[in-house]
Design an enzyme around this catalytic site. Structure first.
Site, PDB file in Angstrom:
ATOM      1  CD  GLU A   1     -15.131   4.367  -1.569  1.00 32.07           C
ATOM      2  OE1 GLU A   1     -14.220   3.870  -0.890  1.00 32.07           O
ATOM      3  OE2 GLU A   1     -16.240   4.668  -1.097  1.00 32.07           O
TER       4      GLU A   1
ATOM      5  CG  ASP B   1     -12.060   6.906   3.708  1.00 28.57           C
ATOM      6  OD1 ASP B   1     -13.060   7.235   4.376  1.00 28.57           O
ATOM      7  OD2 ASP B   1     -12.147   6.140   2.728  1.00 28.57           O
ATOM      8  CG  ASP B   2     -12.775   4.914   7.396  1.00 26.32           C
ATOM      9  OD1 ASP B   2     -13.556   5.240   8.298  1.00 26.32           O
ATOM     10  OD2 ASP B   2     -13.101   4.905   6.186  1.00 26.32           O
TER      11      ASP B   2
END
Length: 375
Positions: A212, A290-291
């Site tokens: 990432e 993800d978030d």
């Protein structure tokens, strides 16, 4: 985002979400509600905490992963009781069900809570209650994954792994595997070999955030040193063509998070992600949120963003969703159910075209994009 038939098709796809941090699903409205319920004082020196709307607006201006993590860990302070963790997780599951998620493999961070003095039994009780409700009320199957925070000393991670309640959950099957998250680039996989070796001896599934922030070498080391069978993110894989070929041959699943990568400044636009390259090369990947409470996009938002950027065909989406199902950690019987659901959607849409909001069209037999350049 996507419009008309494109949205209907993407909505209908049976989705597996494999990269979702439950703590990252703490929406500002839920955060403020729990703060009031638990009499938690939010930071007064930060105007972002003036209201849920102000906090949500601040989330749209993250400058880096570390900037996001600052708010991520602050937000956790409102999670005190088992009911709080249940509220958090079930709020995510309701969003997921509306977006067409049928199976979710969810992360949580034990250290982020035990370091605050929250007993791990409280965390597990709340999350497992939400998982039970998700199965009963929403028809979503789930797996729970304990993630370890790589910015903390490896010895702390080992101590957390050996916690009696975690070990009991591993042995009892309530937790399917472990992961490695938090800041990546200054904390290489080699620091966590012993942790992952111990997990492997217990027969646990293993995954890790890699590629990432950090280069493709972190992906290779996660496979070789940690024994992972899945890579979370992995967007920098094309830097190493030989490694990419290995990923293809081993059918290693990457869990991509498109909107996250844009919000955290990894790329400027979703169109810059190697999604077309991965499809053409045969790299298996899933698309995830993800978030989502922090990044402004749940899983269907991510599907729509990818469609807008790449103008994918139904054949492409079959490849993506089929790979996500086959790469899941659920039992084969559940995979077979999800594959039948996917086959039903694909049969319904056979021969139909996907028309994006920018006018480009892709049909079921056209596996090549029309060169849509996204935003």
């Amino acid at each position: 985002m996507c419009k008309s038939s494109v949205h209907a098709f993407l909505q209908a796809l049976p989705k597996c979400e494999q990269h979702i941090h439950l703590e990252g699903a703490l929406h500002p409205k839920v955060l403020f509600s729990l703060a009031q319920r638990n009499n938690i004082a939010l930071p007064k020196d930060d105007p972002a905490f003036g209201s849920p709307e102000a906090l949500l607006a601040r989330y749209q201006r993250f400058t880096s992963l570390d900037d996001f993590l600052h708010y991520y860990y602050l937000g956790m302070s409102v999670l005190i009781n088992a009911a709080d963790f249940e509220s958090l997780a079930f709020d995510y599951f309701e969003h997921a069900q509306r977006d067409g998620v049928q199976h979710a493999e969810v992360f949580f961070d034990p250290q982020a809570h035990t370091s605050r003095g929250i007993d791990l039994s409280v965390v597990l009780q709340g999350f497992n209650a939400a998982r039970d409700r998700a199965h009963r009320e929403l028809g979503i199957s789930t797996e729970l994954i304990a993630c370890f925070l790589r910015h903390l000393p490896p010895a702390d991670c080992l101590a957390s792994f050996e916690h009696d309640q975690l070990q009991a959950s591993f042995m009892g099957g309530q937790i399917a595997g472990i992961g490695l998250d938090s800041s990546e680039k200054d904390f290489p996989p080699s620091l966590f070999e012993e942790l992952f070796h111990r997990a492997g001896k217990l027969g646990l599934k293993r995954t890790a955030h890699a590629g990432e922030e950090a280069p493709a070498d972190f992906i290779r080391d996660s496979l070789d040193l940690l024994g992972t069978t899945r890579i979370d993110h992995g967007r920098r894989l094309p830097e190493d063509p030989a490694l990419m070929q290995r990923i293809v041959e081993q059918k290693t699943l990457l869990t991509l998070c498109p909107i996250s990568n844009v919000v955290l400044r990894g790329v400027e636009h979703v169109s810059q992600l190697p999604i077309r390259q991965f499809i053409d090369a045969g790299v298996r990947f899933s698309i995830n949120s993800d978030d989502p409470a922090y990044f402004g996009g749940y899983i269907l938002d991510n599907y729509c963003a990818v469609q807008e950027a790449f103008g994918l065909s139904t054949k492409d989406w079959d490849w993506i969703c089929r790979g996500a199902i086959e790469g899941s950690w659920c039992r084969q019987e559940r995979k077979d159910e999800l594959l039948r659901a996917l086959d039903a959607v694909m049969a319904e849409w056979e021969g139909k075209s996907l028309v994006t909001s920018n006018g480009f069209t892709n049909g079921v037999t056209n596996g090549v994009t029309n060169g849509v350049n996204g935003h």
